[in-house]
Structure formats: structure tokens, C-alpha cells
Write a protein that holds these residues in place. Structure first.
Motif, PDB file in Angstrom:
ATOM      1  N   ASN A 222       0.777  -1.148  -0.009  1.00 56.34           N
ATOM      2  CA  ASN A 222       0.046  -0.048   0.084  1.00 56.34           C
ATOM      3  C   ASN A 222       0.623   1.145   0.081  1.00 56.34           C
TER       4      ASN A 222
ATOM      5  N   GLU B  66      -1.933   4.868  -5.369  1.00 56.05           N
ATOM      6  CA  GLU B  66      -1.439   4.019  -4.585  1.00 56.05           C
ATOM      7  C   GLU B  66      -1.059   2.719  -5.334  1.00 56.05           C
TER       8      GLU B  66
ATOM      9  N   ARG C 284       1.789   4.760  -0.914  1.00 59.07           N
ATOM     10  CA  ARG C 284       0.781   5.779  -1.321  1.00 59.07           C
ATOM     11  C   ARG C 284       1.730   7.099  -1.349  1.00 59.07           C
TER      12      ARG C 284
END
Length: 123
Positions: free
Chosen positions: A31, A38, A33
Motif C-alpha cells: 500500500n 497507491e 501511497r
């Protein structure tokens, strides 16, 4: 409904991570980001950095999971991957973009993981 979809997505990412680890991949990040978006899973195997987009579904009524990774989403992942490589200073690695489909069964707790290697490329 939004929480339900997020829960399905998180569970699919966990199953995908475990699948990759069992197949000899080293997980670098999950994840990742920034303001552009993302990337679900970033991993390494040999001299290759792999950026994985995970798509989880209970049904194919809206199409196969791979079909939801549009041209725009591919470009977004490529842009994010370039930023990630510069940020982490990974200069001497080849890059691959994969899609992992996780298809759950409505009737029981079984699932199927479909790892599509080299699903799209930087042109």
C-alpha cells in the motif's frame, strides 16, 4: 457497502502477499501511497522489482477483475513506480508490472489466486 468492498480488498491483498511470499518473492512495500495514488504490493525476486495491482471479486457480473485495470490505472501505476524507484534509489533493477486476481467463492471460504505476470508494460 464501501466498508464491505474495502474489507474484501484488504483480505485479497493479504492473501496475495502470502501467495507471493510462498512463491519466493520478497515483499518490499505494501500500500505504497503518495499524492498520485497507491500501489498495492511492491516485491522483489532476483534482480527484478515487481509492482502488483490486486483485484478481489466475489462475482464476475461486472467483468473479470483484470478488466478493471484500465489504461488510465496502468499509467498511474507506472508513474507511481517511477517515483518509488527514485525515492528508494533502486537504480539497477528491471521492472515488471503484475496483476493478481483473487476470486472468492460465495458458497464457502475458498478462493482462487490468479497471478498474471507482466500484465502490462511501460512503452
Amino acid at each position: 457497502m464501501k466498508k464491505y468492498n474495502k474489507a474484501i480488498g484488504n483480505y485479497g491483498e493479504t492473501l496475495s502477499r502470502d501467495f507471493l511470499i510462498n512463491n519466493g518473492y520478497n515483499i518490499l512495500d505494501m500500500n505504497y501511497r503518495n499524492r498520485y495514488g497507491e500501489i498495492d504490493i511492491i516485491c522483489r525476486k532476483n534482480n527484478l522489482i515487481i509492482f502488483c495491482e490486486v483485484k478481489s471479486r466475489y462475482t464476475n457480473s461486472f467483468g473479470n477483475p483484470i478488466e478493471s485495470v484500465t489504461y488510465y490505472k496502468q499509467k498511474q501505476i507506472i508513474k507511481l513506480s517511477q517515483i518509488y524507484l527514485l525515492y528508494k534509489r533502486y537504480y539497477n533493477y528491471n521492472v515488471r508490472y503484475d496483476i493478481i486476481e483473487v476470486i472468492f467463492n460465495n458458497k464457502n471460504a475458498s478462493f482462487k489466486v490468479n497471478h498474471i505476470k507482466d500484465a502490462f508494460r511501460l512503452y
